[in-house]
Design an enzyme around this catalytic site. Sequence first.
Site, PDB file in Angstrom:
ATOM      1  CG  ASP A  69      -1.858   1.188   1.263  1.00 25.87           C
ATOM      2  OD1 ASP A  69      -1.570   2.201   0.573  1.00 25.87           O
ATOM      3  OD2 ASP A  69      -2.871   1.119   1.975  1.00 25.87           O
ATOM      4  CE1 TYR A 119      -5.030  11.095 -10.914  1.00 26.68           C
ATOM      5  CE2 TYR A 119      -5.231  12.946 -12.445  1.00 26.68           C
ATOM      6  CZ  TYR A 119      -4.872  11.632 -12.184  1.00 26.68           C
ATOM      7  OH  TYR A 119      -4.368  10.855 -13.200  1.00 26.68           O
TER       8      TYR A 119
HETATM    9  N1  LIG Z   1      -6.407   6.226 -17.174  1.00 31.52           N
HETATM   10  C1  LIG Z   1      -6.183   7.472 -17.518  1.00 31.52           C
HETATM   11  O1  LIG Z   1      -6.945   8.080 -18.314  1.00 31.52           O
HETATM   12  C2  LIG Z   1      -4.982   8.227 -16.984  1.00 31.52           C
HETATM   13  C3  LIG Z   1      -4.731   9.498 -17.477  1.00 31.52           C
HETATM   14  C4  LIG Z   1      -3.641  10.203 -17.005  1.00 31.52           C
HETATM   15  C5  LIG Z   1      -2.804   9.649 -16.062  1.00 31.52           C
HETATM   16  N2  LIG Z   1      -3.065   8.404 -15.588  1.00 31.52           N
HETATM   17  C6  LIG Z   1      -2.149   7.890 -14.558  1.00 31.52           C
HETATM   18  O2  LIG Z   1      -1.745   6.581 -14.867  1.00 31.52           O
HETATM   19  C7  LIG Z   1      -1.420   5.891 -13.658  1.00 31.52           C
HETATM   20  C8  LIG Z   1      -2.082   4.520 -13.653  1.00 31.52           C
HETATM   21  O3  LIG Z   1      -3.492   4.694 -13.674  1.00 31.52           O
HETATM   22  P1  LIG Z   1      -4.461   3.707 -14.485  1.00 31.52           P
HETATM   23  O4  LIG Z   1      -5.234   4.533 -15.409  1.00 31.52           O
HETATM   24  O5  LIG Z   1      -3.713   2.532 -14.993  1.00 31.52           O
HETATM   25  O6  LIG Z   1      -5.474   3.295 -13.310  1.00 31.52           O
HETATM   26  P2  LIG Z   1      -5.845   1.916 -12.617  1.00 31.52           P
HETATM   27  O7  LIG Z   1      -6.089   0.844 -13.627  1.00 31.52           O
HETATM   28  O8  LIG Z   1      -6.912   2.270 -11.659  1.00 31.52           O
HETATM   29  O9  LIG Z   1      -4.522   1.519 -11.843  1.00 31.52           O
HETATM   30  C9  LIG Z   1      -4.129   2.149 -10.675  1.00 31.52           C
HETATM   31  C10 LIG Z   1      -3.079   1.260  -9.999  1.00 31.52           C
HETATM   32  O10 LIG Z   1      -2.654   1.948  -8.819  1.00 31.52           O
HETATM   33  C11 LIG Z   1      -2.695   1.042  -7.749  1.00 31.52           C
HETATM   34  N3  LIG Z   1      -2.959   1.738  -6.485  1.00 31.52           N
HETATM   35  C12 LIG Z   1      -3.896   2.684  -6.209  1.00 31.52           C
HETATM   36  N4  LIG Z   1      -3.820   3.025  -4.907  1.00 31.52           N
HETATM   37  C13 LIG Z   1      -2.800   2.300  -4.364  1.00 31.52           C
HETATM   38  C14 LIG Z   1      -2.232   2.203  -3.069  1.00 31.52           C
HETATM   39  N5  LIG Z   1      -2.684   2.925  -2.028  1.00 31.52           N
HETATM   40  N6  LIG Z   1      -1.199   1.342  -2.887  1.00 31.52           N
HETATM   41  C15 LIG Z   1      -0.722   0.612  -3.909  1.00 31.52           C
HETATM   42  N7  LIG Z   1      -1.217   0.651  -5.153  1.00 31.52           N
HETATM   43  C16 LIG Z   1      -2.248   1.485  -5.367  1.00 31.52           C
HETATM   44  C17 LIG Z   1      -3.807   0.053  -8.070  1.00 31.52           C
HETATM   45  O11 LIG Z   1      -3.539  -1.170  -7.409  1.00 31.52           O
HETATM   46  P3  LIG Z   1      -4.384  -1.769  -6.167  1.00 31.52           P
HETATM   47  O12 LIG Z   1      -5.797  -1.278  -6.314  1.00 31.52           O
HETATM   48  O13 LIG Z   1      -4.223  -3.243  -6.336  1.00 31.52           O
HETATM   49  O14 LIG Z   1      -3.714  -1.268  -4.940  1.00 31.52           O
HETATM   50  C18 LIG Z   1      -3.622  -0.091  -9.582  1.00 31.52           C
HETATM   51  O15 LIG Z   1      -2.686  -1.102  -9.871  1.00 31.52           O
HETATM   52  C19 LIG Z   1      -1.840   6.826 -12.518  1.00 31.52           C
HETATM   53  O16 LIG Z   1      -0.718   7.530 -12.041  1.00 31.52           O
HETATM   54  C20 LIG Z   1      -2.810   7.765 -13.190  1.00 31.52           C
HETATM   55  O17 LIG Z   1      -2.883   9.012 -12.529  1.00 31.52           O
HETATM   56  C21 LIG Z   1      -4.118   7.672 -16.010  1.00 31.52           C
END
Ligand SMILES: NC(=O)c1ccc[n+]([C@@H]2O[C@H](COP(=O)([O-])OP(=O)(O)OC[C@H]3O[C@@H](n4cnc5c(N)ncnc54)[C@H](OP(=O)(O)O)[C@@H]3O)[C@@H](O)[C@H]2O)c1
Length: 254
Positions: A67, A159
């Site tokens: 975490d 965020y």
């Molecule tokens: N999707 C988009 O449109 C988008 C756009 C811009 C930037 N991003 C960035 O891309 C990155 C990945 O996001 P994603 O879109 O792939 O979202 P996602 O599928 O929701 O993945 C988020 C990941 O973060 C982990 N996580 C969240 N809280 C956590 C905690 N307290 N401890 C450990 N792990 C944690 C989750 O794992 P667990 O739940 O298993 O802990 C999951 O593996 C982020 O930095 C996000 O801001 C995404």
Amino acid sequence: MGQYVDLLKDKVVVITGTTSGIGKAMAKLFAAQGAKVVGSGRREELGQQVVDEIKAAGGEAMFVKTDVSDFAQIKNLIDTAVKTYGRLDIMVNNAALEPQILLKDLTVEEYHQVIDTNLGAYVFGCRYALDYMLPQKSGKILNINSVTKEQIVPGVGVYSLAKAAIGNLTKTVALEYARDGIRCNEVCPGLILAGAFENPEIREWAKDSIENGTPVPRLGTVDEIAHAALYLLSDEADFCNATSLFVDGGRRLI
Ligand SMILES: NC(=O)c1ccc[n+]([C@@H]2O[C@H](COP(=O)([O-])OP(=O)(O)OC[C@H]3O[C@@H](n4cnc5c(N)ncnc54)[C@H](OP(=O)(O)O)[C@@H]3O)[C@@H](O)[C@H]2O)c1
């Protein structure tokens, strides 16, 4: 000119948040490019599934339940990677939450949860990675940032506050440790088919923003982000430092 195979051969790579989305795509791509991947997240079963998929494809990976909002667990993640594989070549800070909260409704608890997870964990991911990278005189750190570091979207203010600060964190590490053989860069995704956008209702709600708010009128894919990350982590990108690579279809211009 290097070939587009084995770009990360035998590199030890720690990634936060490999249980889904962009982190999962990076774990699989980096392992396919020869890396020893140490994945993490809170959802152990999903994290182990990713490890199993990587191993079934002939790659090397392990999962450490973590975490990241508890910074001692980030230290444990990195220490475990080094104990297992002997060194740390690459640290990728990726795990984040994206709650929809208007500023007028924000609670102190929500503020700390978002800032600790989305910013504090990146700070300490860099901090604890440096413990190993500085004595080695080598290392690459990549922060997964967002187009929202520049573009304010109502409802995701805290965020984007964290994302803007990650821009300065990237520059700080890049400037303080370049002479120690360490580079720090960031990838800034636009709207990507991951996280909240995996929900068809959210995609429908955001249809106008996706189609009219992005010059390339579609969601990006997790693989498009993983490939951008791979470039910045490869030796081919060794002159990139404090680089912000936007992979957003030009969304930041609108
Ligand atoms: N999707 C988009 O449109 C988008 C756009 C811009 C930037 N991003 C960035 O891309 C990155 C990945 O996001 P994603 O879109 O792939 O979202 P996602 O599928 O929701 O993945 C988020 C990941 O973060 C982990 N996580 C969240 N809280 C956590 C905690 N307290 N401890 C450990 N792990 C944690 C989750 O794992 P667990 O739940 O298993 O802990 C999951 O593996 C982020 O930095 C996000 O801001 C995404």
